[in-house]
Scaffold this motif. Structure first.
Motif, short mmCIF file in Angstrom:
data_model
loop_
_atom_site.label_atom_id
_atom_site.label_comp_id
_atom_site.label_asym_id
_atom_site.label_seq_id
_atom_site.Cartn_x
_atom_site.Cartn_y
_atom_site.Cartn_z
N ARG A 261 39.42 40.74 35.05
CA ARG A 261 38.63 41.91 34.64
C ARG A 261 38.61 42.05 33.12
O ARG A 261 37.57 42.39 32.53
CB ARG A 261 39.19 43.16 35.30
CG ARG A 261 38.31 44.39 35.11
CD ARG A 261 38.87 45.59 35.87
NE ARG A 261 38.02 46.74 35.72
CZ ARG A 261 36.97 47.02 36.47
NH1 ARG A 261 36.64 46.19 37.45
NH2 ARG A 261 36.24 48.11 36.27
N ALA B 246 33.91 37.51 37.08
CA ALA B 246 35.27 38.00 37.30
C ALA B 246 35.65 37.91 38.76
O ALA B 246 36.77 37.48 39.11
CB ALA B 246 35.39 39.44 36.82
N ARG B 247 34.73 38.28 39.65
CA ARG B 247 35.04 38.26 41.08
C ARG B 247 35.25 36.83 41.56
O ARG B 247 36.17 36.54 42.33
CB ARG B 247 33.92 38.94 41.87
CG ARG B 247 33.85 40.45 41.65
CD ARG B 247 32.96 41.10 42.70
NE ARG B 247 31.57 40.65 42.58
CZ ARG B 247 30.65 41.22 41.81
NH1 ARG B 247 30.99 42.29 41.08
NH2 ARG B 247 29.42 40.77 41.77
N HIS C 222 43.85 39.96 39.04
CA HIS C 222 42.78 40.95 38.92
C HIS C 222 42.63 41.44 37.49
O HIS C 222 41.51 41.48 36.95
CB HIS C 222 43.07 42.12 39.87
CG HIS C 222 42.29 43.37 39.56
ND1 HIS C 222 40.94 43.48 39.83
CD2 HIS C 222 42.67 44.55 38.97
CE1 HIS C 222 40.53 44.67 39.46
NE2 HIS C 222 41.54 45.34 38.92
N ARG C 223 43.74 41.78 36.84
CA ARG C 223 43.68 42.34 35.49
C ARG C 223 43.21 41.29 34.47
O ARG C 223 42.44 41.61 33.56
CB ARG C 223 45.05 42.89 35.08
CG ARG C 223 45.47 44.16 35.81
CD ARG C 223 44.52 45.31 35.49
NE ARG C 223 44.53 45.66 34.09
CZ ARG C 223 45.24 46.67 33.56
NH1 ARG C 223 46.00 47.41 34.33
NH2 ARG C 223 45.17 46.93 32.26
N TRP D 55 36.23 39.07 31.88
CA TRP D 55 34.82 38.98 32.28
C TRP D 55 34.26 40.29 32.86
O TRP D 55 33.18 40.30 33.45
CB TRP D 55 34.64 37.86 33.30
CG TRP D 55 34.96 36.52 32.72
CD1 TRP D 55 34.18 35.78 31.87
CD2 TRP D 55 36.15 35.76 32.93
NE1 TRP D 55 34.81 34.61 31.54
CE2 TRP D 55 36.02 34.56 32.17
CE3 TRP D 55 37.32 35.95 33.67
CZ2 TRP D 55 37.02 33.58 32.14
CZ3 TRP D 55 38.31 34.99 33.64
CH2 TRP D 55 38.16 33.81 32.89
N GLY D 56 34.97 41.39 32.70
CA GLY D 56 34.47 42.65 33.20
C GLY D 56 34.49 42.72 34.71
O GLY D 56 35.38 42.17 35.37
N ALA D 57 33.49 43.41 35.27
CA ALA D 57 33.47 43.61 36.72
C ALA D 57 32.35 42.82 37.39
O ALA D 57 32.00 43.10 38.54
CB ALA D 57 33.30 45.10 37.03
#
Length: 465
Positions: free
Chosen positions: A426, A435-436, A422-423, A429-431
């Protein structure tokens, strides 16, 4: 408040508190700056190592009865990954091989620069060694053979002596030691870090004495420049830089385990490969210690007619080591479609995120040896020094308690890897959807190998000693 009332100025936010520098504690500072550190620990390790080699080569040739085998495989090997997580590569500062290299260099060292080949491909040689040694153990029974373990140590001593005689500093430890490669990966999960205060370093006129060495201590043995260091992978906490720095710019601080993995600036594909290979090695080690392994061998015999254990194990070993590597590569291919980075770049970056699960599986596996067979260290020690060989149980804890501890360790590793994925995503590529999508691909790998580990640890294991 009316619309024309000027807004109040924002209150200045206080700087986040800096982690406490352990060198601010007088006792710690005196210990690390002492001329006895790490030399005293090194000579103790050398003495124990000499005892181990003597026992392996001249003691009982049954692993169950040999004190050297018990010390190496029941005590030291299970504890070493825990040490790496707790205090980084501290073992490498006190390792008898490192001390031997230092002595050889002082006596006959040619002090040649490290060859470019080793700088570029050393980690791949380390990867190959780790895989080959593990494979050899199952083919020739190194763990079950005191003589085999002794020969392995003698081969390593030969390599250390050769490296120390020809090359600078601890070339073997940095570029050739299979344990050094593993410790470099695991130290990045560690709860301690050594860094330099770069504000102080900018004004330093000591000509990089922290790297080059000085009157108070030798040069950094692993070729690290504290001012530029961003990773704990090649810091063994030998404190040479602490002793040499004239400005007290070095800090040793506690940190959240795995935190370093979130901000690796120059990820190495070979380090990620090693992490995945070790994960596969732990899986095959677990499988071969289960009763179901005999069922697998029987099924292969009935299905294919292959009865040669070396052939069967080699095939299983290739599959086990290749599965995590292939899974990470597949996830990297999926992620590359979502984040516009290459497959290789994704593989290198997110392999680090799997290290917490990797080290957790390794520790959980080793806990069985330590806690189910730990009593053998005492039993064989008594026998080695003339006492009667005890026939009592070697278990320190019951199977149920060991399993609870294994699952607790695995839970921490799973959480650490999931959070690292996750870190990293994020931060890169941000949120957004990139990123997802990227995180989802690699979280799938975490889930798959978490489930594989949980399933294997649910089954009863057999002792090897």
């Amino acid at each position: 408040m009316s619309l024309d009332t000027p807004p109040r100025p924002a209150r200045p936010q206080p700087d986040p508190p800096r982690p406490r520098n352990l060198l601010d504690r007088p006792l710690v500072a005196r210990a690390l700056r002492s001329r006895w550190y790490p030399g005293l620990f090194q000579w103790i390790a050398v003495a124990v190592f000499a005892l181990v080699v003597w026992q392996l080569l001249a003691g009982p040739q049954t692993a169950h009865d040999n004190f050297g085998t018990a010390l190496v495989w029941v005590l030291w090997w299970p504890l070493i990954p825990i040490v790496f997580v707790a205090v980084g590569r501290f073992w490498c500062a006190v390792c008898p091989f490192g001390k031997l290299s230092d002595v050889v260099q002082r006596l006959v060292g040619a002090q040649r620069p490290v060859p470019r080949f080793l700088k570029r491909y050393g980690i791949w040689l380390i990867d190959a060694q780790f895989i080959l040694i593990t494979w050899s153990d199952h083919i020739w029974g190194i763990v079950e053979s005191p003589w085999g373990t002794g020969v392995l140590l003698l081969l390593l001593i030969t390599a250390v002596v050769g490296s120390g005689a020809f090359f600078q500093r601890r070339t073997f430890c940095r570029y050739l030691c299979f344990l050094g490669g593993m410790s470099g990966n695991y130290a990045q999960v560690g709860a301690l870090e050594l860094r330099a205060n770069t504000d102080i370093c900018r004004t330093c006129t000591a000509r990089a004495v922290c790297f080059n060495g000085g009157d108070k201590a030798p040069a950094c043995p692993l070729f690290e420049f504290p001012r530029a260091m961003e990773s704990s992978a090649n810091c063994n906490l030998c404190a040479n830089c602490v002793k040499n720095c004239p400005n007290d710019a070095i800090r040793i601080t506690p940190r959240a385990p795995s935190r370093e993995l979130w901000s690796v600036r120059d990820p190495k594909i070979e380090a990620s490969f090693l992490a995945m290979a070790i994960m596969g090695i732990v899986l095959i080690q677990n499988l071969t210690m289960l009763r179901v392994w005999q069922d697998v061998l029987g099924w292969i015999d009935r299905t294919t007619g292959i009865t040669s254990y070396p052939v069967v194990f080699t095939l299983a070993f290739v599959v086990a080591v290749g599965a995590p590597v292939t899974a990470l590569w597949a996830a990297s291919a999926v992620a590359a479609r979502r984040n516009a980075e290459s497959v290789a770049a994704n593989f290198a970056r997110f392999g680090y995120a799997l290290i917490p699960l990797d080290v957790a599986g390794h520790i959980a596996h080793n806990l069985f040896h330590l806690l189910a067979e730990g009593g053998s260290v005492v039993h064989t020690a008594v026998a080695a020094f003339g006492g009667p060989r005890s026939g009592g149980s070697a278990a320190l804890l019951g199977a149920g308690a060991i399993q609870v501890l294994q699952y607790a360790v695995l839970a921490l590793g799973i959480a650490g890897s999931a959070y690292a994925v996750h870190r990293i995503a994020r931060a890169r590529w941000g949120a957004g959807p990139a990123a997802r999508g990227t995180a989802t691909a690699f979280l799938t790998v975490v889930v798959v190998f978490a489930a594989a580990n949980l399933a294997l640890f649910a089954l009863p294991m057999a002792m090897r000693m």
